[in-house]
Structure formats: structure tokens, C-alpha cells
Design a protein around this motif. Structure first.
Motif, short mmCIF file in Angstrom:
data_model
loop_
_atom_site.label_atom_id
_atom_site.label_comp_id
_atom_site.label_asym_id
_atom_site.label_seq_id
_atom_site.Cartn_x
_atom_site.Cartn_y
_atom_site.Cartn_z
N THR A 1 -1.59 4.92 10.86
CA THR A 1 -1.00 4.11 9.48
C THR A 1 -1.87 2.71 9.30
N THR A 2 -1.57 2.29 7.90
CA THR A 2 -2.00 1.11 7.67
C THR A 2 -1.00 0.32 6.82
N SER A 3 -0.98 -0.75 6.65
CA SER A 3 0.00 -1.27 5.84
C SER A 3 -0.55 -1.08 4.27
N ARG A 4 0.41 -1.36 3.39
CA ARG A 4 0.04 -1.13 1.70
C ARG A 4 -0.86 -2.39 1.67
N THR A 5 -0.48 -3.45 2.04
CA THR A 5 -1.29 -4.79 1.86
C THR A 5 -2.63 -4.44 2.27
N HIS A 6 -2.90 -4.11 3.55
CA HIS A 6 -4.14 -3.74 4.00
C HIS A 6 -5.07 -2.63 3.24
N LEU A 7 -4.38 -1.80 2.58
CA LEU A 7 -4.94 -0.64 1.73
C LEU A 7 -5.44 -1.17 0.46
N ASP B 1 -5.97 -4.41 -0.19
CA ASP B 1 -7.05 -5.20 0.30
C ASP B 1 -8.40 -4.73 0.49
N THR B 2 -8.53 -3.61 1.11
CA THR B 2 -9.53 -3.00 1.24
C THR B 2 -10.13 -2.28 -0.02
N ARG C 1 -11.62 -5.31 -1.97
CA ARG C 1 -12.91 -5.72 -1.53
C ARG C 1 -14.09 -4.56 -1.75
N GLU D 1 4.25 1.14 4.61
CA GLU D 1 3.21 1.84 5.75
C GLU D 1 2.67 3.00 4.92
N LEU E 1 -9.90 3.45 7.46
CA LEU E 1 -8.71 2.92 7.87
C LEU E 1 -7.89 3.85 8.94
#
Length: 253
Positions: free
Chosen positions: A2-8, A10-11, A14, A36, A240
């Protein structure tokens, strides 16, 4: 994984650089869901049918080209808007939408993916872009005639196309701008295109094509924009460690 919503988010930001574009609606996270994310669904438009299909796929996030919110629309949450939002909120699903940034990405975007699919080798110098915000792509794909190119596009996309052209002549320089990009035709002509491929056609473009000798091929809005979202979705999911599914909701437009 899993990844965080924020990381998704941000990715994706970018990768697609939405800050570079003056767009018709907000790019990025449009509806906040669970924090998540494990399973990402991509699609063209945030329709109720796509949202329902994403729920059946146990999606944590949906990535689309056409989101829910557009400049100048009625801001009331009624009718179809209420239905779509209710489903997203009830199932705690994140909705991420990227419009022009998803058209423009040089490798994964709608224009680049359609060019690859049709065998158009986009020029890698300044010739390769044209029009407002450099949204149009220009490259080389030799055909004996505009009719032959139109037949090729129809065969690849699996649907009829509209061709407007003057006397048939060989084609070399092909311009593309997916979706409702009929307003880019004059810029494509100025860029030296022999043919222009987009999703839609309006009344003036038929006259321009006949008078300027540049073929116009309209292959459908949805049909021309089916490829960017799954390409970006698959790329980000691989980076991710997410599960990814593309869901295509048929659309005759």
C-alpha cells in the motif's frame, strides 16, 4: 503493498506537472477517500458506470482524464453529480483527475500514446509540438494518401472515422491532438502538417481542410483518449507497488 493517498498524489503531480497548465478544471485529488491505497483503477471519465465498476474491483483510488468538476459548471450537488459523489463517499474512494497534463505527457500522455499506437514518430525537437500550451504533437507517418491514413486509423481504433480532405496526395507529416481539439487545426496547418488527427470536428474545419489541402481525421473523443490514463496508471502502480486495473466504459462519442 500500500501507499498513502498523499504519496500517490505527490507521485502523480511530479509525473504530470499540472502547475504548468492553464486548465478547465482542478487537476489532482478531486474527492478525498481513504488514507491508504492498495488498488488503483484507471479510466477515461468519472462516470457513474466507471465508479460502480471500480467499486466492484475494490478500488481505493480512481485515476481519470475527465473528472467531476469543470470551470463554469453549475455548482449544485444534485442529479448525476449527487449520484457519483454519493458512491465515491460511501465507499471511501479517492478520485484523481488530470486533464491537460494527461494529454501532454511526452511518453505516457494521450497524444504520445495515440501517436505510438498509430505509428507516428513524433519529432524530438521543436517541430514536435505546436499550438496553445504546446499541446499538439507533430511527427512522421508516411501514407500513400489521406484516405489510406484514415483507413489505418479506423482499423487500429476499431471504429469508423470522419475524413475531410481535398484531392488525395501522399501524407508524411501528421499532427495529433486528442479529444475535442478541433481548435488546433489551424495551428497544425501552420506547423506544416499534411494531416491532422483528433477526436472531434466542427463545421469550420471541413472548409479549412478542403481549402488548405490538409486532411482532417476525426476518430472520436473517447476513442482518441483511451490510452493515457491506463499508461499513467500502470506506470505509477509499478513504481509504488500497487495493484492496477484499467476499466474502459464504451462511449460512441
Amino acid at each position: 503493498m500500500t501507499t498513502s493517498r498523499t504519496h500517490l498524489v505527490d507521485t502523480l503531480d511530479r509525473l504530470l506537472t499540472p502547475e504548468r497548465f492553464k486548465d478547465y478544471g482542478p487537476n489532482g485529488l478531486q474527492v478525498e477517500g481513504r488514507a491508504e491505497v492498495r488498488r488503483l483503477v484507471s479510466g477515461v471519465t468519472a462516470s457513474r458506470a466507471l465508479i460502480e465498476a471500480a467499486i466492484a474491483e475494490r478500488a481505493d483510488a480512481i485515476l481519470v482524464h475527465h473528472g467531476l468538476f469543470w470551470r463554469g459548471q453549475d455548482g449544485r450537488v444534485t442529479g448525476w453529480m449527487k449520484q457519483r459523489l454519493s458512491l465515491l463517499l460511501a465507499h471511501d474512494i479517492n478520485l484523481l483527475a488530470y486533464h491537460l497534463p494527461l494529454d501532454a505527457h511526452p511518453e505516457l500522455g494521450n497524444n504520445a500514446q495515440l501517436a505510438r499506437l498509430l505509428g507516428v514518430a513524433v519529432y524530438d525537437d521543436a517541430r514536435g509540438r505546436f499550438g496553445e500550451q504546446s499541446m499538439g504533437f507533430l511527427g512522421e507517418r508516411r501514407s500513400d494518401s489521406a484516405s489510406a491514413l484514415a483507413d489505418h486509423v479506423a482499423a487500429v481504433l476499431g471504429r469508423p472515422v470522419t475524413l475531410v480532405a481535398g484531392p488525395d496526395h501522399p501524407v508524411r507529416h501528421v499532427a495529433l491532438c486528442t479529444g475535442g481539439a478541433q481548435g488546433y487545426f489551424e495551428a497544425a496547418i501552420a506547423a506544416g502538417a499534411d494531416a491532422f488527427i483528433t477526436g472531434e470536428i466542427s463545421e469550420p474545419q471541413a472548409h479549412y481542410a478542403r481549402e488548405c489541402g490538409v486532411a482532417y481525421i476525426a476518430c472520436g473523443h473517447h476513442a482518441s483518449e483511451r490510452y493515457g490514463a491506463p499508461a499513467v496508471g500502470a506506470h505509477v502502480a509499478a513504481a509504488l507497488g500497487l495493484e492496477h486495473v484499467f476499466i474502459d466504459i464504451p462511449n460512441p462519442a
